[in-house]
Every structure is written in C-alpha cells, then in structure tokens.
Write an enzyme that holds these catalytic residues in place. Sequence first.
Site, PDB file in Angstrom:
ATOM      1  N   CYS A 305       4.500 -14.380 -20.145  1.00  0.00           N
ATOM      2  CA  CYS A 305       4.613 -13.033 -19.578  1.00  0.00           C
ATOM      3  C   CYS A 305       4.508 -11.925 -20.612  1.00  0.00           C
ATOM      4  O   CYS A 305       4.399 -10.751 -20.275  1.00  0.00           O
ATOM      5  CB  CYS A 305       5.921 -12.889 -18.803  1.00  0.00           C
ATOM      6  SG  CYS A 305       7.339 -13.444 -19.724  1.00  0.00           S
ATOM      7  N   GLU A 367      -3.436  -5.631 -20.979  1.00  0.00           N
ATOM      8  CA  GLU A 367      -3.326  -6.758 -20.053  1.00  0.00           C
ATOM      9  C   GLU A 367      -3.863  -6.364 -18.681  1.00  0.00           C
ATOM     10  O   GLU A 367      -4.563  -7.140 -18.031  1.00  0.00           O
ATOM     11  CB  GLU A 367      -1.853  -7.178 -19.926  1.00  0.00           C
ATOM     12  CG  GLU A 367      -1.645  -8.457 -19.131  1.00  0.00           C
ATOM     13  CD  GLU A 367      -0.177  -8.715 -18.818  1.00  0.00           C
ATOM     14  OE1 GLU A 367       0.534  -7.765 -18.455  1.00  0.00           O
ATOM     15  OE2 GLU A 367       0.255  -9.881 -18.905  1.00  0.00           O
ATOM     16  N   GLU A 372      -9.644 -11.045 -15.544  1.00  0.00           N
ATOM     17  CA  GLU A 372      -9.066 -11.934 -14.524  1.00  0.00           C
ATOM     18  C   GLU A 372      -8.053 -11.223 -13.644  1.00  0.00           C
ATOM     19  O   GLU A 372      -7.637 -11.740 -12.618  1.00  0.00           O
ATOM     20  CB  GLU A 372      -8.343 -13.103 -15.198  1.00  0.00           C
ATOM     21  CG  GLU A 372      -9.223 -14.018 -16.015  1.00  0.00           C
ATOM     22  CD  GLU A 372      -9.429 -13.508 -17.424  1.00  0.00           C
ATOM     23  OE1 GLU A 372      -8.777 -12.501 -17.792  1.00  0.00           O
ATOM     24  OE2 GLU A 372     -10.235 -14.086 -18.165  1.00  0.00           O
TER      25      GLU A 372
END
Lengths: 587, 604, 123
Positions: A305, A367, A372
Amino acid sequence: MDKKVKININGVDILADQGDTILKAAEKNHIFIPRLCFLKDVHEEGNCRICSVKVEGQKNLKPSCKTIVTEGMKVITDDQEVYDNVTLNLELLTHRHQFECFKCSRENNCEFLDLLRRYSIDNEYTNSYGPCDLDFYHYQDESKVMVIDSSKCILCGRCVSACEKYSGLSVLHFNERGNKTYVGPALFHDIADSGCIYCGKCIGACPTGAIKGYDYVKQMERDLRDSNKKIVVQVAPAVRAALGEEFGYPIGTNVEGKMFSALKKLGVDEIMDTNFTADLTIMEEGTELIHRLEHGGKFPMFTSCSPGWINLLELYYPEFIPNLSSCKSPQQMAGALIKTYYAEKMEVDPKNIVSVSIMPCIAKKAEAQRKEMGRDGYQDVDYVLTTREFARLIRRRGIDFRNLEESKPYGMLASYTGAATIFGATGGVMEAALRTVSEILENKSTPIEFKQVRGNADIKEATYKIADMDLNVAVVHGGVAILEFLEIIKENPTKYHFVEFMGCTGGCINGGGQPIVKAIDQERYDVRSLRASVLYDIDQKNELRKSHQNEFVLKLYEDFLEKPYSKKAHDLLHTKYHKREAYNDVE
Amino acid sequence: MLERIQVLICGGTGCMSSHSKEIKKAFEEELTLLGIKEEVGLILTGCFGLCERGPVIVVYPDETFYAHVKVSDVKAICAEHLLKGRVIDRLLVKNPLDKGKIKQMNELKFYSKQKRIALRNCGQINPLDITEYFARDGYLALGKALTELTPEQVIEQVTASGLKGRGGGGFLTGKKWQFAAESKNDIKYVICNADEGDPGAFMDRAILEGDPHSVLEAMAICGYAIGASQGYIYVRAEYPVAVERLKHAIAEARSYNLLGDNIFESGFSFDIDIRLGAGAFVCGEETALIKSIEGYRGMPVLKPPFPAVRGLWGYPTNVNNVETLANIPVIFLKGADYFTSIGTKNSSGTKVFALGGKINNTGLVEVPMGTTLREVVYDIGGGIPNKRKFKAIQTGGPSGGCITEKDLDTPIDFENLTKLGSMMGSGGMIIMDEDNCMVDVARFYLDFTVDESCGKCTPCREGTKLMLDILNRICEGKGTLDDIDELERLGQMIQKTSLCGLGQTAPNPVLSTLKHFREEYIAHVVDKTCPAGVCRNLTNFVIDDSCIGCTKCAKNCPVNAISGWPRQVHTIDPELCIQCGACKKACPVGAISSKPLERGVIHG
Amino acid sequence: MKTLEELKKLRDESLKKMTMRHVKDGFRIQVGMGTCGIASGARPILNAFLEQVEFHELKNVTVTQVGCMGECAYEPMAELIDESGQSYIYCSLTIPMVREIVDKHIINHQPVHRYLLANRKGA
C-alpha cells in the site's frame, strides 16, 4: 548524573550539559541563537554560518551548532559584531532568493522568512546592485509529483542530507560548484527518471520553498465550481492526525470531526474515508496471505500500500516483485469503487466524477497516474492533494477551521474499524492484518492488540503462534532500513512469512505530504510518536477494531464484489507491478 | 668505453613543453652519428629552476650552463663542445653587469644566494633512476630511522628541526605528527597533499617531477613515526608528468623493498598509492582532499575533529605538503641542528618560491628563511624587465596579500609576512610593476576563488561573488566610494565567518590592495580612470610633451590610432584607440600614460 | 634489498657513475681536444686518464676536455690543475705516460717534470 560544564553566555553563567553544543546549551536556557541549516541527526554540517557566535580567545566566529562547550567558555551571541555578521549573511541569501512569498506554499511556515523578519533584512544588495545574475532551474517532473525551484534555494543542504539519511538513495545532490551550485538529481535529469521514490523527506527538510509538492489546489478550486462534475473526496487516516498542526493545534491533536466539516464547507459533493478501503484491503490481503499459506506461494509476502516503497522495489529490487501482494493501496481501491460501484449506485457517468484523494503522501500523486489504476479512458483517482494543500485550500477560502462543528460521514465507503485507522502508523497494516488473519485461521476470537509491531525502531520482528503455526512477521520503514532488510531477505529468503514495508520512516503519519515541522520543533517533539498516538487512540476508542467486523465492507462483498479474491475483486482491487530503471534518457 | 661527459637535460614540465624531450632524442641521434654515443651520458633531470631560460642543459664535468637550447642547436653542441671541447658562446647566459658570458652554473648570480635543500636533487639526478637517488644518500634516512630510532625519537627530531608546513599552513610539522601518533588506532594513514592549486605555483610539481623518491622516503618515515602502514599521494590530474614519475618511482621503490613488507627487516611495512585530483582547487584543503579520496564531492568539513583524530575513512590521518616532506630526509641525514642553523628563529630551513610576473628570472628559487624580499627580487630574480618600476609582490597566491617597496627589506619568514598583511602561502611570488593595476590584480585573484569556491557555506559562496561583482563594476567605471566601504565590510565578514581556509583567505588580496593602493581604487571610482592603463573602460592613453617623436608608438599601434610627424609630439585618436597599451610599452621615454577623462565620462 | 649495508653499497657503486657531476675540489685534468689534439690521438689519451681514475678509484679527480691549447706541435696535451690551483701542462702524451702521471703526480703528489711542456720545449 550528567556531568555539567560551567560556561558564560552573554554575561550570564550557565551550567551546560557536557557534550552539548553551544546552540543546544543556549536553547536549553532559553537564549536565542538564529539557526538555519542545522537539522538534528540529518544535517549537521555547520555551513549556513547563521548561528555564528563569538567565543573568547578564538580568532574567527564559531558555528554554535557544532562547537562543543568547554569549561570556562565565554560566548557572545548578539553583540554588534555578531549581529552585523549574521545580518550580512542573511542579506547575501536574500540577494540570491527570488521572493514570491505571495504565492509560495511556505508563506506561513518558512524558517528563512522568520529569520529575515527577525533581523529586519532589507535585501540591500538587490536594492543597490540589482538582482543577482544566476540562471535558476526548475526541475522537470513528468509525473507532476514535486517541484524543485532553485530560485528559492538557499543551499543549506538539508534536503541532500535528508535524501541520504532517510531514503538511503542520495538522489538529490549538489551540482556544479560555488555560486553556481544547484540542488537536484545528477545530470539535470527529470526527477521522474532519476530513481527518486517520492518519499518527500526532502520537502520536510527544506526550510524554505525550494522543494515542494506539485500543487493541485487551483485545479481543485476550478473543479469545485464545475457544475457538470461530481467531486468525490476520500481522506487518508494519517491526515486527521496532523491536519490540526496547520491551524495552530499542538502536534498529536485529532481533528477528524473538523476535517470532515471543512470538506463539507468547501462544497465537496461526496465525502469518503480511505479508512473504509483500508478495512477492505485487509480483507483482500488477508485472504491472499491465507491463500499463499494454504496453497503455496511466494514468501515472504510483502505489503503493497505504500507507493514510495513500491517505487523503491520496482527500481532497485525488481527481483522481489513476485513477493508483493497484488492488492492495490486503499487509495486506489477507493478510487476504483468510486468510479464503478458508487457511479453505478448514483447513476453518474464515471467520466463526470472527479475523484480526489487527500493524502499525507506525495508518492500517491504518481500512484494515481499509473496506467493500471483506471479503465475505459479514466483514472480511478484523478489527482491527489496533500494534507498541506488541503490546509491551504481551507485557509484561502477563509474557513475558520478551529471553530467548525464536528461531523463525520457514515455508511458505505465511509465507516471504518479501528484496524483501518492504524494503517497510518508503522506496524499498523501488520497489526490490522494479524487481527483478521488470526481470527479467520483460528476460527475464534483472537487478541486485538499486537504491540510488538508498534514503535519507531527501523526494523521490528515478531513471531505469533496462529493455528499451530509460527507466523514470522517483520515491519520495516524508511528507505535505509528497507535497503538493509532486503539484503537480509536475499541471504535468508524463508525467514519470514509476511512483511510490512513503508517508504517513510514512521509510516504515513510522517509522509512527504504532511505539515512541515520546523527544525527546532523536530528536536523538541517526538513528532512521529505524537501523531501515531492519535491513530492508536482512535483505534482504542472504536467499538469495532477488526477489519472483518466492518458491516459495510461485508455488505460491499455481498452487493458488488461477491467475496474476497473473487474475479471482480481481482479486476478492481488488484494490480500488477513492473521492473523499472532510472536514467533512461541519458545520451 | 667510459663516459667522459654527462649532459643533463631539464625534464621539468616547463622545459618539456619547450621540446626538451625532443632535444634529448636529437642528442641521441647526433651522438650515434658521430660515433661517440657510449662516451656521453644523456640524463633527463628535474627542474633547474631558471625556467625563464629554458630549455636548459648543463654539461658536466665542466658545469657549462646552456640556456634557450633549441633542437637545431644540438648538432653544433655535439660537434663543437662534446667532440672538441669548445663551448658555444651564443647559448651561454649573458652577464648583466659586464655584458660578457657566464659559463658555469655556479657562477650564475641566480644560484649564488640560493640554498637548495628541498630541491637538492632537482636538476642533479635522473628522477627515473632510483640508483641515482641512492648515490645522493637516498633512503639512508629511512634506514636510519627504522634501525636506530624509535617512532618517538623520529618525531622528536622533526620537532627539534623546527620544520613548519610549507603548503601554506605553517604549522609545526613535528607537532602535527605528534597528534596523529597520539591517536589510538591500529589503522592510520599518511597523505601527501600534492594538489598544488595556487595559480603560478609549481614548487611541488618540480619536486614530484625531479625528485619523487624524496617524497616517498619522507612518507615512509612519517608512517613509522605515527604508526601508519598505508600512504596516499593525492596529486592533481593536471600534472601528468608528475603522476608518471611518481608511479615509476613507487614501482622502483617496491622492487628494492623500500616500500612493502618488513622494510630493512625492521618489522615496519608501508606502501603508497596514488589518487588523482579532478580539477578542484578546494581539494587542496585537507578535509576536502580526504572527502575526495573517499569518493565524495570535495567539500571541506568543520574542524575539530582534526584529521589527526578522525581523518580518512574515520581513521587518524596525517596530511603534509610535498615540500614539507622533501625536507624530512635531510633532517635525518644531517641532523635537526643543521636544519635550525639555516633560516630564522621562528622559521628554520629554506623555502622554495615560484617567481613569476614582471621579473627577469622567472623560475623556481629556494632561499634560506631570513633572506630579504629585495634579495629575492633583485639579486636572484634579476629585477624588473624593460626598466619598469617595481610596484608590489603578491605572496601566498589567492590567499595572500601584496607587499610594497617600503617593506622589501623584510627578511622572509612566516611571522614577518603575516605581520605585513600577507602570508607565506605555498610559495607563489608574483612581482608587479607600474603597468599592473592593483584593482585588476585583486579582481583576478577573486575571480579565481569565486570559480573555485565549493559552495557549501554562505559567506564564501555568496559573499565572494558579490565582492567580485562590485570589483567588476568598479573596473567598468560604475563604482562608487560606497562600493569601496562595502568591499571592506564584506571582506572582513567573509574572513570571520567562512567555514574553511579558502573562504577565510579569499578576501585577502582585495583587503591588502585596498590597504596599500587605496588611491588606485579611488581613481577608479571618483576620477573614473585606471592609472596603470589596464582597465579598458577607464583607460585613456595620452601622449604628453616629453614625446620625442620617435614614431615607435605609431608603428606598434594595431589600429593606427596614433598620428604625428617624426620628431614632433604625437597624438592618439581616442575614437580609434582600443586601450591595448602597446604604445605605452613601446615608448622609450615614458611619454604615454592613462589620464582621467572628464568626470563621469567613460568609454563604451 | 634487506639491510642498510646493502643500500650503502648500492650508493657507492652509483656514486662512481655520477662523480663527474659532483667533484669540485681536487685535481682537474683538461685534455686538449682541438682538431690537432684529436688528429694526434687525444681521444685515447682522454680514455686512458678516465680508465686510470676509475681503476685507482680516485674520488677527487675531474677529467674534462678543452679546445685547442695552442702548442699544436706538442699534442696530445693535458693540463693538470691541482688542489691549490697550480697548473701543469703535460705534452706529447702516450698511454704509458698517462699511467705514470696518474701514479706519481695525482696519487703521490710528485709532478713528473720531464713530461712538462716547459721542460720539453726548451730549458
């Protein structure tokens, strides 16, 4: 009993502790000595020369931050000679610094500006001779995560040392030499391609506005006024533990209630809590761990994470990619749900949703842009605001934060258990996972607290007996510790089952997007422990403290995701990682 | 067939760049042609010191000193001198007193007042042949130290000699060694600082090129004294000849087991490696040098702790300058008392100076401490060329100050030069004459330090740059009296608050020239004129009535700005004049000077 | 190399090759090497002096060459200047004479009067 040393500062006799520097002795006795480049345990080079003092018997002035007290030492910190020399050096720095305070994110929190005000600096050299003739540099960052603006840099060197001491990667360094020196990655390369993991410790170390996160406040202001868009905001656990510092609250104050009210006042359409998806992450990751334990899989399993940590792994140790949990971070799980489940439920086209997250982190900004992390031409999280940007937004709107009523969102995508909250502290993810995994494997009620994985030690290890198995776990935080630990894993691959990695020392509460603490306060307060205690406090006071007890998470599976690790869960909540290299575009 | 003649050819970098290597080759070819190659020894040596007259060759055994030798002279030298013993007059040095010729090296006035101790072997031996170093008692000092003295006794002797650091610090070498010896650690290092960075200084270069073994021997003695078994020579990469000769010398010393394990069967082991600099003057500062060897950016670090306590990789380290080390073997061969018998009470021994600038005999000289500046400039240096008037000497390079006529009779030593507001420095000595502008000189040195500043601390990084900006403004005619005060204010602050020696001494040339030549600064800012005629914007060349109309100035003017009839006073057209100064230099009666323009009017 | 003694030996050997650079006091032998000298065989005479100096390991003798010395009929000639600066000019030299001069004059400080130019030229 610490040995004492008798010294005299400005005519006053003082009993200093042996081994202390003049600066430390003065501060302990409430005597002010200006300081700029000194950052305890990080940058102790004595190079700004602002802390210069007169020591009887010495020819030149001495840097008080590095001069150890000796018996009978006589120090003058503020006579005309010292004052003139300090002032001159500050004037020289202002000649270099290009002042744009009105738009600078550090306008309220600039150590440099504080000194200039204190010493009534006039910028006399620019007045007399015009601006300095330097070429200033703005580093490109393709990923739009951070900005290095050498026109504000006063070359104290704190960021360079912070990068070395916290991330262990030394991405930032001095280039050129002398008056033409500038700080940045080598070869004037794009930050995004320089091997930087975006931990943001450099930003926390900068005393002025030379390194900053990329600013999305204006973008947010525009989107808030776009009637076609639905603004959905999620807030990370660590934000509520530190946001108060931006409004004068002491370090370690829980301002969760006012935080949510502020969002309401800003006119956000929907308020979510990342804590919700933290619980969800535990469901997915816990299931993944149990799956590997029962059916065989790559061990040790690594948490995934922390994007700073992911950056480090992809760039420097890509051979360990198979060890990573395939789970997305709570931010990205929330983003995915916002643009699918929430969009569906609210009958809104996901393209008209602006999904914003407020994070203690700058790596999250990159991120959110990973290919994706989206589908059908949109990203699950459109952009990320740091805790600092959030505070700026509140301030600029004139919202009286301190006098806000408390409020809290409830229900789907908002309610959370105590396990979720502690994600923001190092060891939190591990503890949350252990609470759920142990109960599932033992099929009975298990302990709530796993205190061995808490605290500020770089590497924490523990073994827990769960369902007749010895589960070896470890918790690692900060680049330096990570680099060391991965080498240990290389030597001994089967030692651990599950390891929590955080890119920032202390975990998210000490992230690159958190409020910046002045150097002197970093010495006075144990910032990490104080902020972490807010989260552990919330956890303790919460009725539900285990992720699998979150009824709304369970309902989400029922309604939408079927079960943990299902295909739909895989599509939306899991991701892939890639080997990456730095310095790709070098001729 | 025995050698009956030896021809020593100077192989210092100065003469090498004037083709002394080709001269040697030409000798080899010519001697082979004449069939006398076996009778004549050809030896490439180190620097003779009289660099002004290079390439230099000295023919033994008669010690004939040939100057300005060209490759084309070799044939004649072989045919006349080597074959027939007839000296070639035109290659001899002229005697300035009687216009005759000086034949032998020891007759040259240049050498008569010198005492070559650090340079004892330069120009005398082949630096690439260790056996020639042996012939000069080489490595006997090391042998004596290892077999007859304890490390404590070695340090005692160095202390007793009174030797002080020759790199600029002037710290008692014996005391420095003592500090390192006192630090308790199994690992210690000896470092030779060969990063000679002062512009115009080449003393260390001459020693490294001409007598590398003296440095190796001294480092080994130091290692024995302090308890180190590894030494590093940090030599600037801009000295490729020195690097080559050092590498060769180290290999030779190792082959004779004078470096390596168990030297002279004493149980003491010592080896030396070379580390190259990378073009940073600041790496001459010992802590920056150490950082550089460790692989980091060369930036100085606060002292204390001193390298003797925490140095290279955290271990006790002793750093010494090349010239300091070159003196060490002599202290053991001839005794500490010999050393103290030379020089003054607070500065024993000799000092090598690199004479440069407006001086007839540019080159390297070594004089006992206590020799006066006047002797160096006039007796050894041969005075100012072209009959110009002496103005100042700059000692200590960019860290030093200038010394004027009134102090020329000062005996040279550490204390005296510091008292005069300058410093010994590493030994650079630049002589200036009336055609030098002292403001421009200060600017030149400051420009160097600004470029070389590492940038770590505020006063040096920002302050010296600002001082340079102010000096540039002054030289362009934009200066004010306030600027002069500002220079002093900034200069004093930078001296007091800089982190390392570079910053602490960078303002010295400015403050020193302000002290001795304030009137020149004032002329620049008030009258907007450069009296020496150097600062182009402030130069206004004018021919006065003492002009004899010889037309030399007009003939030398590159832009035809001068007009006048022969035997009539000439005039310069200020519109065409580019202020190059060629006319001023050509004028035999000094009729051309730079005069103030109308107030406030400047060129350009 | 192991001992100080070995080093001293190497030093002494090397010194021999370099003596001509360092001898200042002592005897100077100057062999006339003008055209007339060379024509009458001065080079072998020069070599003979060199060999003798090496053979007897004489440390204070410099052998050098000069141009034409003037008395061409009496070549090969050599001027010998002793420690006190006194000059002796030997003439019509042969190799045996060289050996004798070195032995008697240089080593034993007794000039060989019958070989001197002054005596040979005319009493």
